[in-house]
Design an enzyme around this catalytic site. Structure first.
Site, mmCIF file in Angstrom:
data_model
loop_
_atom_site.group_PDB
_atom_site.id
_atom_site.type_symbol
_atom_site.label_atom_id
_atom_site.label_comp_id
_atom_site.label_asym_id
_atom_site.label_seq_id
_atom_site.Cartn_x
_atom_site.Cartn_y
_atom_site.Cartn_z
ATOM 1 N N SER A 32 0.822 -1.201 0.000
ATOM 2 C CA SER A 32 0.000 0.000 0.000
ATOM 3 C C SER A 32 0.860 1.256 0.000
ATOM 4 C CB SER A 32 -0.893 -0.009 1.246
ATOM 5 O OG SER A 32 -1.490 1.245 1.457
ATOM 6 N N TYR A 56 -2.902 0.416 9.726
ATOM 7 C CA TYR A 56 -2.929 -0.320 8.464
ATOM 8 C C TYR A 56 -1.580 -0.225 7.763
ATOM 9 C CZ TYR A 56 -4.353 -1.675 3.744
ATOM 10 O OH TYR A 56 -4.450 -2.282 2.521
ATOM 11 N N LYS A 60 1.326 -3.190 6.876
ATOM 12 C CA LYS A 60 1.844 -3.434 5.531
ATOM 13 C C LYS A 60 3.367 -3.277 5.486
ATOM 14 C CE LYS A 60 -1.960 -4.245 3.118
ATOM 15 N NZ LYS A 60 -2.190 -5.488 2.354
#
Length: 242
Positions: A32, A56, A60
């Protein structure tokens, strides 16, 4: 954080354990743009500093680090491609495959569709005083079909290449503001998206878009779909699959 770390990190560790056991060494990982430093100036390159600010993004980035270690442990075996997505929207043009929106989404495009369809569902735009051309945040929106094509080319590339780990941006390289996205959506689909401005959200950044030249060079990949196509396909999917 509990869901992100459990699903993303532990899920990847479990998968890689099984892959290693059965000597399956080709892996394309869905990373991402959220792994990048929020203070970095766009366009963001693969060499831009990794410094996420969200749970998040942290999950990642940690997976990327884990996969780096896995590669180094058997650097004559693994072929790993880290695809750093920017903002996928739209749907397959058949309108048979799209983004499931039954769950509460924090992504802007499903919320735009919901606001356009129900009228009384007002879209919140977080901040109108960002240092951008119209005061709203700028992002890099990519058609999901172009994203899929990037995956196919990534798999073909690593299978044919020598063992390596490589990171590639998948984005259009074009920054689009929230208001620009809304205006294009309304014009293409001949509908109204009611919205209101709210205070800025913690963790948001003003401008985030990609430099996709490396993916273009390595994979011979270029996004083909326009923002208008993204808005049309995504809206048609939403209307036909409520």
């Amino acid at each position: 954080p509990l869901i992100y770390w459990d699903t993303n990190l532990l899920g990847t560790i479990n998968l890689v354990k099984i892959m290693d056991k059965y000597k399956c060494y080709n892996l394309v990982f869905s990373s991402s743009a959220s792994v990048y430093d929020s203070n970095a100036k766009s366009p963001l390159r693969e060499t831009t500093r990794i410094n996420p600010i969200s749970p998040y993004g942290n999950s990642k980035a940690s997976i990327e680090g884990f996969l780096e270690d896995v590669f180094k442990s058997k650097n004559n075996s693994w072929r790993i491609c880290l695809l750093r997505y920017f903002n996928p929207i739209g749907s397959h043009p058949s309108y048979l495959i799209g983004e499931e929106t039954s769950n509460k989404s924090t992504n802007i495009f499903p919320i735009i569709c919901k606001s356009a369809f129900y009228k009384n569902q007002i879209l919140n735009i977080f901040g109108k005083d960002w240092p951008t051309k119209d005061g709203t945040c700028v992002r890099d929106y990519i058609h999901v079909v172009d994203l899929v094509e990037g995956h196919i080319l990534a798999i073909e590339y690593i299978i044919k290449s020598k063992p390596q780990i490589i990171a590639l941006n998948l984005g259009t390289g074009i920054g689009i503001s929230v208001l620009e996205l809304i205006n294009v959506f309304q014009n293409v689909n001949n509908c109204l998206v009611p919205f209101q401005f709210e205070k800025r959200r913690q963790g948001d950044v003003a401008i985030c878009y990609s430099d996709n030249n490396y993916a273009s060079k390595i994979l011979k990949w270029k996004p083909q779909k326009t923002l208008e196509q993204m808005c049309k396909d995504g809206w048609e999917w939403y209307k036909n699959n409520l």
